[in-house]
Design an enzyme around this catalytic site. Sequence first.
Site, PDB file in Angstrom:
ATOM      1  N   HIS A   1       1.078  -0.618  -0.098  1.00 24.02           N
ATOM      2  CA  HIS A   1      -0.290   0.100  -0.035  1.00 24.02           C
ATOM      3  C   HIS A   1       0.897   0.895   0.109  1.00 24.02           C
ATOM      4  CE1 HIS A   1      -4.588  -1.932   0.678  1.00 24.02           C
ATOM      5  NE2 HIS A   1      -3.587  -2.869   0.747  1.00 24.02           N
TER       6      HIS A   1
ATOM      7  N   ASP B   1       2.891   2.080  -3.393  1.00 24.94           N
ATOM      8  CA  ASP B   1       2.690   2.348  -5.312  1.00 24.94           C
ATOM      9  C   ASP B   1       1.737   3.505  -4.894  1.00 24.94           C
ATOM     10  OD1 ASP B   1       0.404   0.218  -4.945  1.00 24.94           O
ATOM     11  OD2 ASP B   1       0.592  -0.436  -6.490  1.00 24.94           O
TER      12      ASP B   1
ATOM     13  N   ALA C   1      -6.199 -14.688  -4.963  1.00 23.00           N
ATOM     14  CA  ALA C   1      -5.166 -14.054  -3.896  1.00 23.00           C
ATOM     15  C   ALA C   1      -3.861 -13.109  -3.567  1.00 23.00           C
ATOM     16  CB  ALA C   1      -4.483 -15.777  -4.226  1.00 23.00           C
ATOM     17  N   GLY C   2      -4.144 -12.797  -4.203  1.00 23.23           N
ATOM     18  CA  GLY C   2      -3.269 -11.192  -3.722  1.00 23.23           C
ATOM     19  C   GLY C   2      -1.929 -11.618  -4.885  1.00 23.23           C
TER      20      GLY C   2
ATOM     21  N   SER D   1      -2.542 -12.151 -10.685  1.00 27.75           N
ATOM     22  CA  SER D   1      -3.519 -12.488 -11.561  1.00 27.75           C
ATOM     23  C   SER D   1      -3.865 -12.040 -12.963  1.00 27.75           C
ATOM     24  CB  SER D   1      -4.774 -13.145 -11.456  1.00 27.75           C
ATOM     25  OG  SER D   1      -5.843 -12.955 -11.003  1.00 27.75           O
TER      26      SER D   1
ATOM     27  N   ASP E   1       2.383  -4.295  -9.645  1.00 28.59           N
ATOM     28  CA  ASP E   1       1.358  -5.111  -9.792  1.00 28.59           C
ATOM     29  C   ASP E   1       2.327  -5.515 -11.823  1.00 28.59           C
ATOM     30  OD1 ASP E   1       0.019  -5.700  -7.111  1.00 28.59           O
ATOM     31  OD2 ASP E   1      -1.691  -5.659  -8.216  1.00 28.59           O
TER      32      ASP E   1
HETATM   33  C1  GLA Z   1      -2.658  -4.379  -4.927  1.00 30.87           C
HETATM   34  C2  GLA Z   1      -2.530  -3.471  -5.569  1.00 30.87           C
HETATM   35  C3  GLA Z   1      -0.845  -2.550  -5.764  1.00 30.87           C
HETATM   36  C4  GLA Z   1      -0.795  -2.376  -4.424  1.00 30.87           C
HETATM   37  C5  GLA Z   1      -1.381  -3.627  -3.849  1.00 30.87           C
HETATM   38  C6  GLA Z   1      -1.273  -3.270  -1.775  1.00 30.87           C
HETATM   39  O1  GLA Z   1      -2.177  -5.542  -5.102  1.00 30.87           O
HETATM   40  O2  GLA Z   1      -2.864  -3.922  -7.214  1.00 30.87           O
HETATM   41  O3  GLA Z   1      -0.802  -2.081  -7.075  1.00 30.87           O
HETATM   42  O4  GLA Z   1      -1.695  -1.055  -4.332  1.00 30.87           O
HETATM   43  O5  GLA Z   1      -2.002  -4.158  -3.695  1.00 30.87           O
HETATM   44  O6  GLA Z   1       0.517  -2.934  -2.076  1.00 30.87           O
END
Ligand code: GLA
Length: 353
Positions: free
Chosen positions: A30, A32, A114-115, A118, A163
């Site tokens: 959090h 970026d 899932a973070g 994808s 990402d």
């Molecule tokens: C998601 C968003 C990223 C980033 C993260 C948290 O993956 O797509 O841009 O903000 O959450 O670090």
Amino acid sequence: MSNHEFESHFGHPPSVASAAHGRVNLIGEHTDYCGGYVMPTLISQRLIVEMSARDDNRIHGLSSEFGSEDAACDDISQGSWLAFIKGAMMLMNEKGAKLTGLNVATTSTIPAGAGVSSSAAFEIALLRGLSEMTGLTLSRKEMAVMGQRIEHEFIGTKCGIMDQMAVAMAEMGQALFLDCETLDTQIITIDEACCIAVIHSGSSRKLSSSLYNERLSETIEAAKQMGHDSLRNAKFDDLDALSDETLIKRSRHVISENDRVKTAKAALKAGDMMALGLAMVESHVSLRDDYEVSSDELDQLVSEAISQGAYGARLTGAGFGGCIVALLPEDSADEIIEAIVQNCENAWLVDCL
Ligand code: GLA
């Protein structure tokens, strides 16, 4: 899905095939969208796209996850997974391509929700394929920025750039230190004496987009009240300018997390796993208490990882469910992972790097 399935569905072989990996963020969460620092790396799971051009203005999609769907471009709205394809096509046309419609088949081993990015992998794989198909060369950075625009303009997610930059720029076995304001990058080789485990909590992200956008607005408001364009330039002393307790907590997370990414980068370079692990644990505590994006399952997984002998562990990605990333000593990684997965109901190993 294979070449063969593309051919049996569309009646001809694909003209291009491309791929992109998912990513796991080692530290810098959090930050970026606040112009801060992040340090992701790639996971081995990847997504494959096969494509051919169409003469009409339709998009036909075939996905291992979403099934088969087709629509006229003008009828594709934000809620449809075809919007990713439409976005990639429109942005390529902005660069000079003359695409009217596409057939796309996609298959993925990257768990969704899932973070582990994808969506960014889909965007970058599409752009890689379209670049090859049209002969329009794009730099990796250009692709990342276009991928983020697909999210903002065609999907409706106001994500940061981490990402797409990670998926477009990083290589397996290397961490990518990224300055999200300048987009400058540094590559750091990951020490072979450690293992990076990505473990799913068993619960996928809940209510993430509304809570994500709420956090984004809070950081914008906090920066404004401190007289900065973004929290990137805020210092701990600036917190005195805030009276709202929530804004103080959110800003404290971002300011301290940016410092931790720099500490973690130095630790990774020096092969100091204890220092890197400590920064990861501090990051988790800050995300849990100040940024409030953790969950009981993620907290339990992190505690279990540490009590089983991890150097450090933290939630990774946006939070509200999804995965943790744990830094483990290489020689005992298998036993530690086994114990974590056994003691935390519903947890499962996504990848071990
Ligand atoms: C998601 C968003 C990223 C980033 C993260 C948290 O993956 O797509 O841009 O903000 O959450 O670090």
